[in-house]
Design a protein around this motif. Structure first.
Motif, short mmCIF file in Angstrom:
data_model
loop_
_atom_site.label_atom_id
_atom_site.label_comp_id
_atom_site.label_asym_id
_atom_site.label_seq_id
_atom_site.Cartn_x
_atom_site.Cartn_y
_atom_site.Cartn_z
N HIS A 154 0.83 -1.21 0.00
CA HIS A 154 0.00 0.00 0.00
C HIS A 154 0.87 1.26 0.00
CE1 HIS A 154 -3.24 2.80 0.76
NE2 HIS A 154 -4.11 1.80 0.66
N PRO A 155 0.55 2.23 -0.86
CA PRO A 155 1.38 3.44 -0.98
C PRO A 155 1.43 4.30 0.27
CG PRO A 155 -0.14 3.23 -2.84
CD PRO A 155 -0.54 2.20 -1.84
N ILE A 156 0.44 4.19 1.14
CA ILE A 156 0.40 5.05 2.32
C ILE A 156 1.55 4.77 3.28
CG2 ILE A 156 -0.99 3.68 3.91
CD1 ILE A 156 -2.65 6.21 4.44
N HIS A 157 2.22 3.62 3.08
CA HIS A 157 3.33 3.27 3.96
C HIS A 157 4.69 3.73 3.44
CE1 HIS A 157 0.32 1.15 6.08
NE2 HIS A 157 0.29 0.08 5.33
N ASN A 158 4.70 4.51 2.35
CA ASN A 158 5.97 4.95 1.77
C ASN A 158 6.88 5.65 2.77
OD1 ASN A 158 7.20 5.36 -1.17
ND2 ASN A 158 5.10 4.61 -1.37
N ALA A 159 6.30 6.54 3.56
CA ALA A 159 7.11 7.31 4.49
C ALA A 159 7.71 6.45 5.59
CB ALA A 159 6.28 8.43 5.11
N ALA A 160 7.17 5.26 5.79
CA ALA A 160 7.72 4.34 6.79
C ALA A 160 8.71 3.36 6.19
CB ALA A 160 6.59 3.56 7.47
N VAL A 161 8.76 3.28 4.86
CA VAL A 161 9.60 2.27 4.21
C VAL A 161 10.65 2.90 3.30
CG1 VAL A 161 9.61 0.15 2.84
CG2 VAL A 161 7.62 0.69 4.26
N ALA A 162 10.24 3.78 2.39
CA ALA A 162 11.18 4.40 1.45
C ALA A 162 12.05 5.45 2.13
CB ALA A 162 10.42 5.02 0.28
N TYR A 163 11.64 5.92 3.27
CA TYR A 163 12.33 6.96 4.04
C TYR A 163 13.14 6.28 5.14
CZ TYR A 163 12.48 11.23 7.02
OH TYR A 163 12.86 12.30 7.80
N ILE A 164 14.45 6.38 5.08
CA ILE A 164 15.31 5.66 6.03
C ILE A 164 14.93 5.98 7.46
CG2 ILE A 164 17.68 5.38 6.85
CD1 ILE A 164 18.64 5.91 3.99
N SER A 165 14.69 7.23 7.76
CA SER A 165 14.37 7.63 9.13
C SER A 165 13.00 7.16 9.59
CB SER A 165 14.45 9.16 9.26
OG SER A 165 15.76 9.62 9.02
N GLY A 166 12.18 6.66 8.66
CA GLY A 166 10.84 6.24 9.02
C GLY A 166 10.72 4.80 9.47
N ARG A 167 11.85 4.09 9.58
CA ARG A 167 11.77 2.65 9.85
C ARG A 167 11.28 2.28 11.24
NH1 ARG A 167 17.97 0.51 9.97
NH2 ARG A 167 17.73 1.05 7.78
N ALA A 168 11.13 3.25 12.13
CA ALA A 168 10.72 2.92 13.50
C ALA A 168 9.38 2.20 13.53
CB ALA A 168 10.66 4.18 14.35
N ASP A 169 8.46 2.60 12.65
CA ASP A 169 7.14 1.95 12.62
C ASP A 169 7.25 0.47 12.27
OD1 ASP A 169 4.86 4.01 12.99
OD2 ASP A 169 6.25 5.02 11.65
N SER A 170 8.03 0.17 11.23
CA SER A 170 8.15 -1.23 10.81
C SER A 170 8.97 -2.05 11.80
CB SER A 170 8.75 -1.32 9.40
OG SER A 170 9.94 -0.59 9.31
N LEU A 171 9.95 -1.42 12.45
CA LEU A 171 10.70 -2.13 13.49
C LEU A 171 9.78 -2.52 14.65
CD1 LEU A 171 14.13 -0.28 13.97
CD2 LEU A 171 13.81 -2.71 13.54
N ALA A 172 8.98 -1.55 15.09
CA ALA A 172 8.04 -1.84 16.18
C ALA A 172 7.06 -2.93 15.77
CB ALA A 172 7.29 -0.56 16.57
N ALA A 173 6.58 -2.87 14.52
CA ALA A 173 5.64 -3.89 14.04
C ALA A 173 6.29 -5.26 14.00
CB ALA A 173 5.13 -3.50 12.65
N LEU A 174 7.52 -5.33 13.52
CA LEU A 174 8.21 -6.62 13.40
C LEU A 174 8.32 -7.31 14.75
CD1 LEU A 174 9.86 -8.47 11.41
CD2 LEU A 174 11.89 -7.30 12.27
N PHE A 175 8.78 -6.60 15.76
CA PHE A 175 8.99 -7.22 17.06
C PHE A 175 7.68 -7.40 17.84
CE2 PHE A 175 13.25 -5.59 16.13
CZ PHE A 175 13.99 -6.75 16.32
N ALA A 176 6.72 -6.48 17.64
CA ALA A 176 5.43 -6.65 18.31
C ALA A 176 4.66 -7.83 17.73
CB ALA A 176 4.61 -5.37 18.19
#
Length: 697
Positions: A154-176
């Motif tokens: 989904h394109p709405i997640h670009n800022a969490a994935v294509a943006y290096i500084s945005g990875r905190a969301d996906s990191l939290a999701a991975l471990f949660a």
């Protein structure tokens, strides 16, 4: 695919498709395919701090120190994300600072989160569905797969994935997500007690890592508890209370860690809007997010959904009518959710669970509570899962044949969304492209405009920078950094008098600006430089010292003061400024390195070597500090020691011409003239290659 009336051959294909190893491959392929345009992107926006200036990731010796600091060193924010810094530390070790590697890690984390989401949903969906007459529950692997794939692309997640500084969301999701899956496994009946304890312990550790990745993991924790207590009716209460006790223990540990950085004064800003305005903003935010999920056309950071002048005139109201449409769309989304949850039809429990998920994840970003922006794409990262679960529950209310049609529509939508994501991912290729496209899509916020202006300034296009800054000041007259940046721009054009009027703020006014904007000290440095160039070093020193009372933790001001003192009073005077900062910030590479240079200039070689050695431990790939040690040892006649240290420096950073030049000097002193000549030729060749752009320095 949502239907049970399908052929055996089709069933066999579906069974193979939903095997875990196939799904993880699908998630990885989908993730890397749609985000491919961003992989070769450079650093953008906060990346320049987090993965370039940030001192907390270049060496494992600061691995524990990160727990004592907020993510941004100079900021009003209290983002506590030490695991995000750990991830950058791992990236730096593997990729040596290459942005390509950081982007790959972002996509990998997001794709694996999608796979874990599939595993979670295929466990939860059957539990949320009613039992069949024979007491069994139908498999729901296909809805779980489709939902996970839609979420990944989904394109709405670009800022969490294509943006290096945005990875905190996906990191939290991975471990949660990992913690949730481990918890579900630990609660299964028939497991030995030792296995239950081990799995529960791993779940607790994974959850704690998620919490230290981003604060949003607190919502993940709440979602786990809601699922266990409100939706899992087959689990004994003693198990549920045990889970609650474990969650409380994890939260207590996290709270203790979060308190380590200490108090940070919040940004001095106006009072929050009244509650009626906040409710209106909530509906607008809900409408904006709903629209972006269904039709992700205009995507950009820091979205605005308000304008104080909207009701000043009929013309202004017409110009900003989209805000009213967002409110209506938000209200309709809320009503649809209420009707969907109330309607007694197949998939109702899914819809209630999805709506609950969305509500819990949306409330912190709803504008009911103070935020540093009104809407941001990456904030919907977690809530979007609940939205998709609700939609899946709505599909379950359809007749079986229509479900199959909707499943194929979902496949087509996944492809279409992936194409849109790929187009959006190209926005992150470099800073100028990112800023220009954001502005074109309607995201011309002061921070974006000033970032684009800085890009023009860095490449020497001062006239273009000046035009943009003046336009920004006219549009946002209260944004003080705009005027300061214009002053810097004018000073670099030699227009000193006009520049000083924009740069020079002192006393109470300067204190007020510092309480609102933490990184306005570059204007101080520019003003000091103007005073120094005018032949008034004492005035320049006074400007910097006065600013240091407002920015005591800013190394650049300390370094500038030390530089002026070294020029006017010698290195000993400069040491008196740098040494206390270096002692209090042992992890700061440049402070230790600067102290070493000053010690050497003050004829204190042993102390200089100690400082440079301390600096060398703070960056595993930087050889400058070790090269400085080698130079000092060579100057003292310890050429054999110097040769050994220089070899270590070259090992770390083999592409630096200066290292080979210093090696040549050491070999010359040892009488190894042929080797010295070869090293000198190598230095010249590397320097020539760098000038021609053939080698990255």
């Amino acid at each position: 695919m949502f239907s049970s009336s399908i052929s055996p051959a089709h069933t066999s294909f579906v069974d193979r498709l939903v095997r875990p190893w196939v799904v993880v491959l699908l998630c990885l392929v989908a993730g890397f395919a749609v985000y491919a345009p961003a992989l070769n992107g450079t650093l953008v926006w906060d990346d320049f701090y987090l993965v370039r200036e940030n001192p907390f990731f270049r060496s494992p010796v600061v691995g524990l120190e990160v727990f004592r600091h907020y993510l941004f060193f100079e900021s009003f924010s209290t983002y506590y994300r030490p695991v995000q810094n750990w991830s950058y530390m791992l990236d730096y070790w593997i990729w040596r600072g290459s942005p390509f590697g950081y982007h790959c890690t972002n996509v990998l984390i997001h794709s694996l989160s999608g796979f874990l989401l599939f595993l979670l949903l295929r466990r939860l969906f059957p539990v949320l569905a009613p039992k069949a007459p024979d007491g069994t529950r139908p498999r729901r692997d296909v809805p779980a797969l489709l939902l996970a794939l839609v979420w990944v692309v989904h394109p709405i997640h670009n800022a969490a994935v294509a943006y290096i500084s945005g990875r905190a969301d996906s990191l939290a999701a991975l471990f949660a997500l990992g913690a949730w899956l481990l918890l579900l496994r630990a609660m299964e009946e028939g497991l030995a007690t030792s296995k239950k304890v081990a799995l529960g312990g791993l779940a607790a550790v994974s959850l704690l890592i998620g919490l230290c990745s981003k604060e949003i993991a607190l919502v993940w924790l709440l979602l786990m508890l809601v699922q266990v207590f409100a939706f899992d009716r087959e689990r004994p209460w003693r198990v549920k209370w045990t889970v609650l006790g474990g969650a409380a223990a994890v939260f207590a540990i996290y709270f203790t860690l979060h308190s380590l950085p200490g108090y940070r004064a919040p940004m001095q800003n106006g009072p929050p809007p009244p509650w009626d305005a906040r409710v209106l903003l909530m509906f607008r935010a809900l409408g904006d997010y709903t629209g972006l999920i269904f039709f992700p056309a205009q995507l950009y950071m820091e979205r605005s959904i308000s304008n104080p002048a909207i009701y000043s005139s009929v013309t202004a109201w017409r110009d900003h009518a989209r805000y009213e449409y967002l409110s209506i769309l938000g209200l309709l989304a809320l009503l649809a959710a209420g009707v969907g949850c109330a309607k007694a039809s197949p998939g109702r429990t899914w819809r209630i669970f999805g709506a609950t998920w969305f509500l819990l994840a949306f409330l912190p970003i709803s504008n009911l509570f103070p935020l540093n922006a009104e809407v941001a794409e990456h904030w919907i990262y977690l809530a979007s899962i609940g939205f998709l679960i609700f939609l899946a529950g709505a599909v379950m209310a359809l007749p079986e044949r229509r479900r199959a049609v909707v499943a194929w529509i979902a496949v087509a939508a996944t492809v279409a969304l992936g194409v849109r994501t790929s187009v959006r991912a190209s926005d992150w290729i470099d800073s100028e492209t990112f800023c220009a496209r954001t502005i074109a899509d309607g995201g011309a916020t002061p921070r974006i405009l000033i970032s684009l202006a800085s890009i023009y300034g860095q490449r020497g296009d001062y006239q273009r920078q000046e035009r943009l800054l003046r336009k920004m000041i006219a549009q946002f007259p209260e944004f003080v950094p705009g005027r300061m940046n214009l002053g810097i721009c004018l000073s670099r054009q030699g227009r000193t008098a006009e520049a000083e009027s924009l740069l020079g703020t002192t006393g109470a006014k300067a204190d007020e600006v510092a309480r609102q904007y933490p990184r306005t000290w570059p204007a101080v440095l520019q003003l000091a430089q103007l005073r120094r160039n005018a032949g008034h070093p004492d005035e320049a020193l006074a400007v910097i010292r006065e600013a240091r009372t407002r920015f005591p933790e800013t190394w650049e001001l300390v370094k500038a003061e030390a530089g002026l003192l070294r020029e006017t009073a010698g290195p000993i005077a400069a040491i008196s400024v740098v040494e206390p900062f270096a002692a209090a910030h042992w992890w700061h590479y440049d402070a230790q390195s600067t102290l070493g240079a000053l010690r050497f200039a003050a004829s204190q070689p042993d102390a200089a070597i100690a400082a440079f050695r301390a600096a060398s431990r703070l960056d595993i790939y930087d050889g400058k500090a070790l090269a400085a040690v080698a130079e000092i040892e060579n100057s003292r006649g310890h050429s054999e020691v110097a040769l050994e240290v220089q070899a270590e420096a070259m090992d770390r950073d083999p592409g630096q011409p200066k290292h080979y030049a210093e090696l040549a000097a050491i070999l010359e002193k040892l009488g190894r003239k042929e080797e010295a000549s070869a090293a000198l030729r190598r230095a010249q060749a590397l320097a020539a290659a760098i000038r021609q752009g053939e080698v990255e320095q």
